[in-house]
Write a protein that holds these residues in place. Structure first.
Motif, mmCIF file in Angstrom:
data_model
loop_
_atom_site.group_PDB
_atom_site.id
_atom_site.type_symbol
_atom_site.label_atom_id
_atom_site.label_comp_id
_atom_site.label_asym_id
_atom_site.label_seq_id
_atom_site.Cartn_x
_atom_site.Cartn_y
_atom_site.Cartn_z
ATOM 1 N N GLN A 143 21.171 -6.750 28.212
ATOM 2 C CA GLN A 143 19.923 -6.483 27.494
ATOM 3 C C GLN A 143 18.713 -6.991 28.267
ATOM 4 O OE1 GLN A 143 19.798 -7.867 23.417
ATOM 5 N NE2 GLN A 143 17.576 -7.665 23.286
ATOM 6 N N VAL A 144 18.824 -8.207 28.800
ATOM 7 C CA VAL A 144 17.704 -8.785 29.549
ATOM 8 C C VAL A 144 17.386 -7.935 30.777
ATOM 9 C CG1 VAL A 144 16.991 -10.762 30.953
ATOM 10 C CG2 VAL A 144 18.041 -11.133 28.714
ATOM 11 N N ILE A 145 18.415 -7.536 31.526
ATOM 12 C CA ILE A 145 18.172 -6.713 32.720
ATOM 13 C C ILE A 145 17.583 -5.363 32.327
ATOM 14 C CG2 ILE A 145 19.238 -5.587 34.706
ATOM 15 C CD1 ILE A 145 21.355 -7.775 34.745
ATOM 16 N N ARG A 146 18.131 -4.776 31.260
ATOM 17 C CA ARG A 146 17.640 -3.473 30.814
ATOM 18 C C ARG A 146 16.154 -3.530 30.437
ATOM 19 N NH1 ARG A 146 21.629 -2.694 27.753
ATOM 20 N NH2 ARG A 146 20.752 -3.481 25.815
ATOM 21 N N GLU A 147 15.761 -4.589 29.733
ATOM 22 C CA GLU A 147 14.364 -4.738 29.343
ATOM 23 C C GLU A 147 13.484 -5.103 30.528
ATOM 24 O OE1 GLU A 147 14.198 -7.598 26.198
ATOM 25 O OE2 GLU A 147 15.376 -6.384 24.801
ATOM 26 N N ALA A 148 14.047 -5.833 31.494
ATOM 27 C CA ALA A 148 13.257 -6.295 32.634
ATOM 28 C C ALA A 148 12.919 -5.162 33.596
ATOM 29 C CB ALA A 148 13.996 -7.405 33.372
ATOM 30 N N LEU A 149 13.869 -4.271 33.819
ATOM 31 C CA LEU A 149 13.675 -3.217 34.821
ATOM 32 C C LEU A 149 12.965 -2.024 34.193
ATOM 33 C CD1 LEU A 149 17.056 -3.507 36.755
ATOM 34 C CD2 LEU A 149 14.813 -4.437 37.380
ATOM 35 N N THR A 150 11.764 -2.288 33.707
ATOM 36 C CA THR A 150 10.915 -1.287 33.072
ATOM 37 C C THR A 150 9.484 -1.488 33.561
ATOM 38 O OG1 THR A 150 10.417 -2.739 31.199
ATOM 39 C CG2 THR A 150 12.348 -1.283 30.979
ATOM 40 N N PRO A 151 8.636 -0.463 33.410
ATOM 41 C CA PRO A 151 7.239 -0.621 33.839
ATOM 42 C C PRO A 151 6.468 -1.627 32.996
ATOM 43 C CG PRO A 151 7.573 1.504 32.758
ATOM 44 C CD PRO A 151 8.934 0.911 32.976
ATOM 45 N N GLN A 152 6.996 -1.993 31.831
ATOM 46 C CA GLN A 152 6.336 -3.017 31.030
ATOM 47 C C GLN A 152 6.455 -4.404 31.656
ATOM 48 O OE1 GLN A 152 8.485 -0.672 29.559
ATOM 49 N NE2 GLN A 152 6.647 0.533 29.065
ATOM 50 N N VAL A 153 7.482 -4.618 32.466
ATOM 51 C CA VAL A 153 7.701 -5.925 33.099
ATOM 52 C C VAL A 153 7.454 -5.860 34.600
ATOM 53 C CG1 VAL A 153 9.375 -7.786 33.486
ATOM 54 C CG2 VAL A 153 9.372 -6.538 31.300
ATOM 55 N N VAL A 154 7.942 -4.817 35.255
ATOM 56 C CA VAL A 154 7.765 -4.668 36.705
ATOM 57 C C VAL A 154 6.532 -3.802 36.959
ATOM 58 C CG1 VAL A 154 8.762 -3.799 38.842
ATOM 59 C CG2 VAL A 154 10.237 -4.895 37.134
ATOM 60 N N ARG A 155 5.496 -4.409 37.510
ATOM 61 C CA ARG A 155 4.296 -3.669 37.884
ATOM 62 C C ARG A 155 4.253 -3.580 39.403
ATOM 63 N NH1 ARG A 155 -1.033 -5.559 35.747
ATOM 64 N NH2 ARG A 155 -0.337 -7.649 36.312
ATOM 65 N N PRO A 156 4.658 -2.437 39.965
ATOM 66 C CA PRO A 156 4.716 -2.305 41.423
ATOM 67 C C PRO A 156 3.376 -2.652 42.069
ATOM 68 C CG PRO A 156 5.774 -0.452 40.363
ATOM 69 C CD PRO A 156 5.102 -1.217 39.277
ATOM 70 N N GLY A 157 3.465 -3.427 43.146
ATOM 71 C CA GLY A 157 2.275 -3.883 43.832
ATOM 72 C C GLY A 157 1.716 -5.169 43.273
ATOM 73 N N ALA A 158 2.307 -5.692 42.182
ATOM 74 C CA ALA A 158 1.797 -6.919 41.568
ATOM 75 C C ALA A 158 2.906 -7.928 41.266
ATOM 76 C CB ALA A 158 1.041 -6.591 40.278
ATOM 77 N N THR A 159 4.028 -7.460 40.730
ATOM 78 C CA THR A 159 5.078 -8.364 40.268
ATOM 79 C C THR A 159 5.937 -8.843 41.437
ATOM 80 O OG1 THR A 159 5.164 -7.175 38.170
ATOM 81 C CG2 THR A 159 7.018 -8.612 38.688
ATOM 82 N N THR A 160 6.215 -10.130 41.483
ATOM 83 C CA THR A 160 7.099 -10.686 42.505
ATOM 84 C C THR A 160 8.511 -10.838 41.955
ATOM 85 O OG1 THR A 160 6.748 -13.007 41.883
ATOM 86 C CG2 THR A 160 5.160 -12.019 43.434
ATOM 87 N N GLU A 161 9.454 -11.044 42.860
ATOM 88 C CA GLU A 161 10.827 -11.316 42.433
ATOM 89 C C GLU A 161 10.868 -12.541 41.523
ATOM 90 O OE1 GLU A 161 12.940 -9.724 46.591
ATOM 91 O OE2 GLU A 161 13.043 -11.842 46.027
ATOM 92 N N VAL A 162 10.156 -13.591 41.889
ATOM 93 C CA VAL A 162 10.159 -14.813 41.087
ATOM 94 C C VAL A 162 9.602 -14.548 39.692
ATOM 95 C CG1 VAL A 162 9.017 -17.048 40.823
ATOM 96 C CG2 VAL A 162 10.157 -16.496 42.957
ATOM 97 N N GLN A 163 8.524 -13.795 39.606
ATOM 98 C CA GLN A 163 7.941 -13.516 38.304
ATOM 99 C C GLN A 163 8.876 -12.692 37.428
ATOM 100 O OE1 GLN A 163 4.347 -11.821 39.896
ATOM 101 N NE2 GLN A 163 3.125 -13.624 39.352
ATOM 102 N N LEU A 164 9.579 -11.748 38.040
ATOM 103 C CA LEU A 164 10.562 -10.977 37.292
ATOM 104 C C LEU A 164 11.674 -11.893 36.785
ATOM 105 C CD1 LEU A 164 11.780 -8.336 36.288
ATOM 106 C CD2 LEU A 164 12.689 -7.945 38.596
ATOM 107 N N HIS A 165 12.162 -12.767 37.640
ATOM 108 C CA HIS A 165 13.200 -13.718 37.250
ATOM 109 C C HIS A 165 12.701 -14.640 36.149
ATOM 110 C CE1 HIS A 165 16.663 -16.296 37.567
ATOM 111 N NE2 HIS A 165 15.928 -17.337 37.915
ATOM 112 N N GLU A 166 11.489 -15.113 36.263
ATOM 113 C CA GLU A 166 10.906 -16.000 35.252
ATOM 114 C C GLU A 166 10.885 -15.310 33.885
ATOM 115 O OE1 GLU A 166 6.459 -17.574 34.117
ATOM 116 O OE2 GLU A 166 6.961 -17.297 36.224
ATOM 117 N N TRP A 167 10.482 -14.042 33.875
ATOM 118 C CA TRP A 167 10.468 -13.302 32.612
ATOM 119 C C TRP A 167 11.873 -13.211 32.034
ATOM 120 C CZ3 TRP A 167 12.781 -9.245 30.293
ATOM 121 C CH2 TRP A 167 12.165 -8.731 29.150
#
Length: 444
Positions: free
Chosen positions: A213-237
């Motif tokens: 569930q966490v991965i499914r929700e994370a790998l979306t444009p609501q969480v991953v903003r290309p050109g802005a989001t880092t790997e660390v920030q994605l992991h933190e979320w």
């Protein structure tokens, strides 16, 4: 989340040691106040010793299992035996009975016996003083006169290798001819510990489904903003979200560029055209999931992933399902590896440099048959251990290569967790069956 500045938690993950990061991940659900129904670890321990151990002893033809240990070199199996610590020499003896049960006897120094008795696991607790443990242990073994005594020494299975050389010498001195009947406990221990009880399977199901569930929700444009989001920030979320769902985090790897193996997330900014590979596991009541997923970040003009990536993904998916189909009771770990590996090598891919899967449970790499190739100096005999109902595995045959389209080391991530039943392996939760696509700003 912005690219120009890391949040305080993300900065912590970047700055602190891996040890400190993992400690925070384990504590985070409690800091966030998340809670869930508790797993009764005491009942699990009693059932493992009372039900699974005698079955394993009978199957391996072992009359007696002897764990012998002391302070500063504690046997790793002590917590299973209900003991967190011990000072002087202690012996924990399990004897198979004619009725199919097991008699449990502990021998310990007088100042060590109280927590052993309090565990309620032992039929008899023998206390020694100045005479030492030797006469009590020698008398117990002589009276039982076992044909085969399993001791915790193993070439290849670390959890069954807790008997030090010095303690082995002491046992040989104490038991005389009976010491010639020693055999490794590795197969017995693997069978007893790798078969999961219903409470454990339920805890693992919870960990796996939260991970998915966490991965499914994370790998979306609501969480991953290309050109802005880092790997660390994605992991933190993802860490925060797992905490909200009542779980800790066993480990986390997010890779959006060249392959890095077992690597922590970095400050790399995720870009359009990147393939994100997530290898991640939530932890529930100490039970750890291990799931991998692959997502592609669409470029503004793209509607789907490039053909070369879709082909790699499909081939990885087919290898995963081939390995899963081979994961059946009675098969050996090496059989599962052959199935997954052959599904890729016959298509011309190079062999992946690791096993096809591994047990999960109280550790991400838990005790059990290794779903690995017959590489004796890397994996040893556990690749030939038989798969049994109740075991839980992560299955991960992967493709590694340097695509001409990228020019760097690359891999496709897909890992699913399964529980073995009488009919074969059953997927836990919802599998990934197609590439995840993340739109970029302005994508059609």
């Amino acid at each position: 989340m912005g690219r120009e500045r890391l949040s305080p938690l993300a900065a912590f993950f970047m700055r602190e040691s891996a040890f400190m990061r993992r400690a925070l991940l384990l504590l985070l659900p409690f800091l966030l106040g998340a809670a869930g129904p508790a797993v009764d670890h005491g009942a699990i321990r009693r059932d493992r010793l009372g039900k699974l151990l005698p079955q394993a002893m009978a199957a391996e033809g072992v009359d007696m299992w002897l764990t012998f240990t002391r302070e500063n070199a504690l046997d790793p199996l002590l917590p299973l035996l209900g003991i967190e610590d011990i000072v002087a020499r202690g012996a924990f003896v399990f004897m198979l009975q004619p009725d199919g049960g097991v008699r449990k006897v502990a021998i310990a120094a007088s100042y060590d016996v109280d927590p052993i008795q309090a565990s309620g696991l032992y039929d008899e607790v023998i206390s020694y003083r100045k005479e030492g443990i030797k006469p009590h242990l020698a008398e117990l073994v002589a009276r039982r006169d076992p044909r085969r005594i399993a001791v915790n020494q193993s070439r290849d299975e670390t959890v069954a290798d807790g008997l030090t050389a010095g303690m082995r010498a002491y046992l040989e001195e104490t038991l005389g001819k009976h010491a010639r009947r020693f055999v490794s406990s590795d197969r017995l221990v693997v069978s007893m510990m790798s078969r999961k009880l219903p409470q454990e399977i339920e805890a693992l199901r919870r960990a796996v489904e939260v991970t998915q569930q966490v991965i499914r929700e994370a790998l979306t444009p609501q969480v991953v903003r290309p050109g802005a989001t880092t790997e660390v920030q994605l992991h933190e979320w993802m860490v925060r979200r797992a905490g909200e769902l009542g779980c800790g985090v066993a480990f986390g790897s997010i890779v959006s560029g060249p392959s890095r193996g077992h690597s922590d997330p970095t400050g790399r900014v995720i870009q359009p055209g990147d393939t994100i590979r997530v290898d991640w596991g939530a932890s529930y009541e100490g039970y750890d999931a291990d799931i991998q997923r692959t997502a592609y970040v669409l470029k503004p003009a793209e509607r789907t992933a490039p053909a070369w990536l879709q082909r790699l993904w499909q081939d990885t998916l087919e290898a995963n399902r081939a390995a899963m189909a081979a994961c059946r009771p009675g098969a050996a770990g090496v059989d599962v590896d052959r199935a997954g590996r052959a599904a890729l090598t016959r298509k011309g891919y190079e062999e992946y440099p690791h096993g096809t899967g591994h047990p999960i449970g109280l550790k991400v790499h838990d005790v059990g048959p290794k779903l690995s190739p017959d590489w004796p100096e890397r994996y040893g005999q556990p690749v030939f251990f038989k798969i049994e109902p109740g075991q839980v595995f992560a299955i991960e045959p992967l493709i590694y290569l340097v695509p001409p389209e990228l020019g760097y080391d690359f891999h496709v991530a897909l890992e699913e967790d399964v529980v073995v039943e009488e009919e074969g392996a059953r997927l836990i939760g919802t599998p990934q069956t197609e590439l995840i696509l993340i739109p970029s700003q302005g994508a059609p």
